[in-house]
Enzyme design. Structure first.
Site, short mmCIF file in Angstrom:
data_model
loop_
_atom_site.label_atom_id
_atom_site.label_comp_id
_atom_site.label_asym_id
_atom_site.label_seq_id
_atom_site.Cartn_x
_atom_site.Cartn_y
_atom_site.Cartn_z
N LYS A 39 -24.06 16.06 -3.68
CA LYS A 39 -25.14 16.93 -3.19
C LYS A 39 -26.41 16.67 -3.99
CE LYS A 39 -27.69 20.86 -2.91
NZ LYS A 39 -28.78 21.32 -3.80
N ASP B 185 -33.15 10.57 10.60
CA ASP B 185 -32.07 11.51 10.90
C ASP B 185 -31.21 11.73 9.66
OD1 ASP B 185 -29.88 12.91 11.85
OD2 ASP B 185 -29.58 11.66 13.61
N HIS C 77 -33.83 24.69 -13.91
CA HIS C 77 -33.74 25.37 -12.63
C HIS C 77 -34.39 26.74 -12.66
CE1 HIS C 77 -31.49 23.35 -9.44
NE2 HIS C 77 -30.84 22.70 -10.37
N GLU D 199 -36.46 22.89 -2.48
CA GLU D 199 -35.77 23.19 -3.75
C GLU D 199 -36.70 22.87 -4.92
OE1 GLU D 199 -31.53 22.26 -5.98
OE2 GLU D 199 -31.73 21.95 -3.83
#
Length: 423
Positions: free
Chosen positions: A259, A275, A374, A80
């Protein structure tokens, strides 16, 4: 003290030279990264089934993370575009504000044996309580190597959940995450639990809801670092605190809020060979621990001192040994960058990264808006997708940003024009 000013403007080769010059990485490690040495296919083929090859993602580093009085270069694996930039921005501001402080509440992993078909659940609980010392000894006998390293089973507790009597085993796994360790211990005690209670064992398995591996990261930021305009800085701080309140009240916002936290956490967990699925599962369960899914971080204003205070608590059963950690050369480079941290130290760094990522996202959301940063970075991805060569990326990104039409068709048209103008 090493200065990392201008680091982002260097080429990948120049960044590696800087790390070599500063003795952060060895010549051998730099050469591995320079040539793209990663997980060999022969090794990958032993780690998973039906292997065809390996899958690459960008491997980056964020300098200036100041955690518990120590500087860190933190490795990130992420595709990202805005994540590394946002983390770097936040890390620098928070370092100037005194950095992060963290608290390790405890570092124990939890496993469970689920029993069913008991005639008297309460009586069974009492029998298990009396046999706790015996059960702990049985568990430790099943995995003696962890006891030699100072870890091992620490406690046995029980809970009645409808038709099930669940027996929880808490284990100090030292530097390992401990899934295999827990599962071995749990299977070792399950037979004895059946004998004690007259019940049957449905399953014996580690839980990823690691509530005894909680870590808290905190920071406080003077308003002046939010904006040069004093009035605007106060407004931004107020709005960030309100945004934090919104994530506590509305699960739709909380999901996106969290998130954003995991944009950074997952990047470091991946880079260190851990993990990320287990870490996310436990953290999202923790976010809903009172029955409603909420934001994991909180931000509040200290009006007297003009400070914005942030805090993030979540389970972080991270490991520095075991699993696939020792198999990947790039993971080894990550631990070199981090100066070979202990599991507790790495957990502290990762939770601090999550709080930093959240700070950057909230500040953007309540001030310039999330799209400004972004879309500028997204333009780079569009330029590459359109087929731009390295020297064509910058002018194409400039034209895309000015046009404010961010789609592949427009990027291809602009690239075509750039090439025509060169002729």
């Amino acid at each position: 003290m090493t200065s990392w000013t201008g680091f982002s403007k260097k080429t990948p080769q120049e960044r590696l030279e800087k790390l070599l010059t500063e003795k952060v990485l060895s010549q051998e490690r730099v050469q591995e990264l320079r040539t793209g040495a990663t997980l060999p296919v022969t090794t990958a083929n032993q780690m998973a089934e039906n292997v065809l090859g390996t899958f690459a993602l960008p491997y980056a580093v964020v300098p200036d993370f100041y955690v518990n009085g120590k500087d860190y270069l933190v490795p990130f694996v992420t595709e990202e575009p805005s994540v590394v930039l946002a983390a770097s921005f936040a890390a620098k501001i928070i370092k100037h504000s005194g950095g992060f402080t963290t608290l390790i509440h405890e570092r124990l992993m939890i496993g469970q044996v689920a029993l069913y078909g008991l005639a008297d659940q309460v009586a069974a609980q009492e029998l298990i309580k009396k046999a706790e010392t015996e059960l702990i000894e049985l568990a430790n006998q099943a995995y003696p190597s962890i006891v030699k390293r100072g870890g091992g089973a620490r406690a046995v507790t029980t809970a009645i959940k409808e038709d099930f009597l669940i027996v929880y085993l808490s284990v100090d796994t030292q530097e390992a995450m401990g899934a295999n360790m827990l599962n071995t211990m749990l299977e070792a005690i399950s037979g004895r639990l059946e004998d004690l209670t007259g019940g049957e064992c449905l399953m014996a398995i580690l839980s990823n809801y690691a509530t005894e591996s909680l870590v808290t990261a905190k920071c406080q930021i003077p308003f002046r670092y939010l904006s040069r305009d004093r009035s605007e800085a106060g407004t931004i701080a107020k709005k960030m605190a309100l945004a934090s309140d919104l994530a506590q009240a509305d699960p739709y916002r909380a999901s996106t809020h969290n998130k954003g936290i995991f944009n950074g956490i997952d990047a470091v967990v991946l880079a260190t060979g851990n993990d990320w699925r287990a870490i996310e599962a436990g953290a999202h369960a923790y976010a809903a621990r009172d029955g409603q899914y909420r934001g994991l971080s909180t931000w509040a204003i200290d009006k007297e001192q003009n400070l914005l205070k942030g805090q993030l608590t979540l389970p972080m059963p991270i490991a520095t040994k075991g699993g696939s950690i020792g198999l990947n050369p790039t993971v080894a480079a990550s631990f070199d960058l981090l100066q070979e941290p202990t599991a507790k130290e790495l957990a502290s760094i990762i939770v601090a990264v999550g709080l930093a990522q959240n700070f950057a996202a909230l500040k953007a959301l309540v001030s310039t808006g999330i799209q400004a940063g972004h879309m500028k970075l997204q333009a780079k991805s569009l330029a590459l997708l359109a087929g731009a060569k390295e020297e064509e990326v910058a002018p194409l990104v400039k034209h895309l940003t000015e046009a404010k039409i961010f789609n592949l068709e427009n990027a291809q048209e602009i690239l075509k024009k750039i090439r025509q103008d060169k002729k």
